[in-house]
Design an enzyme around this catalytic site. Sequence first.
Site, short mmCIF file in Angstrom:
data_model
loop_
_atom_site.label_atom_id
_atom_site.label_comp_id
_atom_site.label_asym_id
_atom_site.label_seq_id
_atom_site.Cartn_x
_atom_site.Cartn_y
_atom_site.Cartn_z
N SER A 151 4.35 -74.38 62.15
CA SER A 151 5.47 -75.67 61.56
C SER A 151 6.38 -75.30 61.93
O SER A 151 7.15 -74.47 62.25
CB SER A 151 5.05 -74.34 59.85
N ALA A 155 6.61 -69.61 63.90
CA ALA A 155 5.86 -69.59 64.91
C ALA A 155 5.96 -69.31 66.17
O ALA A 155 3.98 -68.96 66.41
CB ALA A 155 6.07 -71.50 64.52
N HIS A 209 6.23 -70.81 60.31
CA HIS A 209 7.54 -71.26 60.14
C HIS A 209 8.66 -71.56 60.65
O HIS A 209 9.08 -69.58 60.77
CB HIS A 209 7.58 -71.95 58.38
N SER A 210 8.51 -72.09 61.68
CA SER A 210 9.63 -71.60 62.64
C SER A 210 9.70 -70.58 63.06
O SER A 210 9.02 -70.78 64.51
CB SER A 210 11.41 -71.56 61.59
N MET A 211 11.35 -69.85 63.37
CA MET A 211 10.34 -68.66 64.05
C MET A 211 9.13 -67.70 64.14
O MET A 211 8.90 -67.13 64.66
CB MET A 211 11.93 -67.27 63.87
#
Length: 573
Positions: free
Chosen positions: A440, A417, A413-415
């Site tokens: 994500s 990914a 998720h975010s970083m």
Amino acid sequence: MRAALVGIDGTGKTTVARLLSTAPGVSVVHAIRAHDDPDSPEATRSLHLARASAAADLIGSSPLKVAVLYLQLCQYAPAERRATQRSAIVLADRHPLVDPLVYLPMFARIAGDPDPGDAVLRWWAEQGPETARAVRDWLAACSGGTDPWALGLDLLRLAAAPRDELAQRLADMFSAAPPDAVVRLQLPVDEALRRTGSRRNGTELHEDARLLTGLARAYDDVLDWLSSRVTVHRVDCVGRDATSVADEVAGLLGVDTRAPAPTPVAGPTAYPSRAMEQHTHGHRTGGRRRPLTHPPQRTTSASALYLPHSGETLMNAPTPKPPMDRQAWLRRYTNAPDTRHRLVCLPHAGGSASFYVPLARALAPEIDVVAVQYPGRQDRRADPFPATLQDLAADVAEALRGEPAVPTAFFGHSMGAAVAFEAIRLLENSTTPVTALFASGRGAPPVNRGERVHAMSQENVLAELRGLEGTDSRMFDDPEIIEMIIPALRNDYRLIETYRYAPGPPVACPIRGFLGAQDPKVDEGEMKLWADHTAGSFDLTLLPGGHFYLVQHQPEILDAIRNTLLGDDRPQP
């Protein structure tokens, strides 16, 4: 002089410490009972944590008890810093580098089933809403997550480590140096039980004859081990009142109760960030000087900082890369021993492995969920930050190479990914078969918006957090909570904002994207660019919500993971 006052429950440590606190030049640090001093900055939080500890006793839960102990001891370092500034002698009742060496193995032995059942819900309910809010805020600040059970399990796993390693981990977690001396109060178990049984507020989880006997033996063992490093005193408390015991302790520590308060000595008034350090000083015992290892600290430079004592000089030295500790990087919160599928989960900036506990529980036992714990938080607070996001991904890949070669997917998720994508690139030619990437809330690798949050003022960093609505806004009102979360958060932002994609072949595995429709950090077009970075299929799922849409939409994400990884093998309702 920094000393620790220790002993099994019922020996009168707290009473003796209170008596000594009135002596000139003595300050007592008691992270567990900071609320005894209404002027302590930790007083209100300490009272809430004491209630949470009592709730864990009532439920009979070792993981929750240990989680609260960790949260209590996280208050120790700032309290000790203040104490060393005002007093020549600092006395700790519950020292974070001594007592946990005794209590953690004991709690691990009685931990029982790793499945919490309804224990966590009952624990929160037992505390009441005001205490639960305060505990949840401090839990998020200290551990990067909001699941006390996951934190407790992580801590209980540490108990299996060799004692030297465990002591170093404790030093890392609590930013605390070993004491110069340890004073153990000794009392027979039956007398200690009589005293604990007479308390008005009841007994604790471990206060029975069998466990206290085990704790007494463990103190013997731990103090024998420590005696080669620090001075150890033993005080017999049988048939004595607290005043006479306090007088003997004062004599052992060189406290003159009649003298005026001496000038405070220099102490650990600051804990620099971001480097491993080993600091030694000598003290006298039988005419010999003993080396005393101090904890790894953090500094913003790329080298280790050595803090000088009298006669030493300030010097910089290169930071050696420590050997890979896979258990430090990879966390499992459920048992899935026979699974044919693994899902590696990587957190967002400022997040921790425990963010994925709900997902891990929902997918077990069909999928083995392994959550990655980045350096700089929780029990890895003193581990050095990586220089680049690619370095972080390389460490993740190295840790995974030691895992059994089963089909492995990644969820970031975010970083997380971007970290997942770079780790997959490194693993594609290894024995680990990579089956999918779930990306994500993060645009494709080349996407860079030129943001510089990591270089902003603290106020602007906090404003960024508020805008993402992933953190309870009440946390920003507590300076100590802010102090706990800012270093790792700022570093994580640095990693992702300075990340630059190096062009190369697309990954072989399919990529499935997820996006919150109102996410201010990434748009649909940036997510669709992931299609250019896979030789397999790509699809994108758009869900209502902002950057942390996945908290409200876990069922949809779970279905996508099960369908992708299990297919026809997924369990039927």
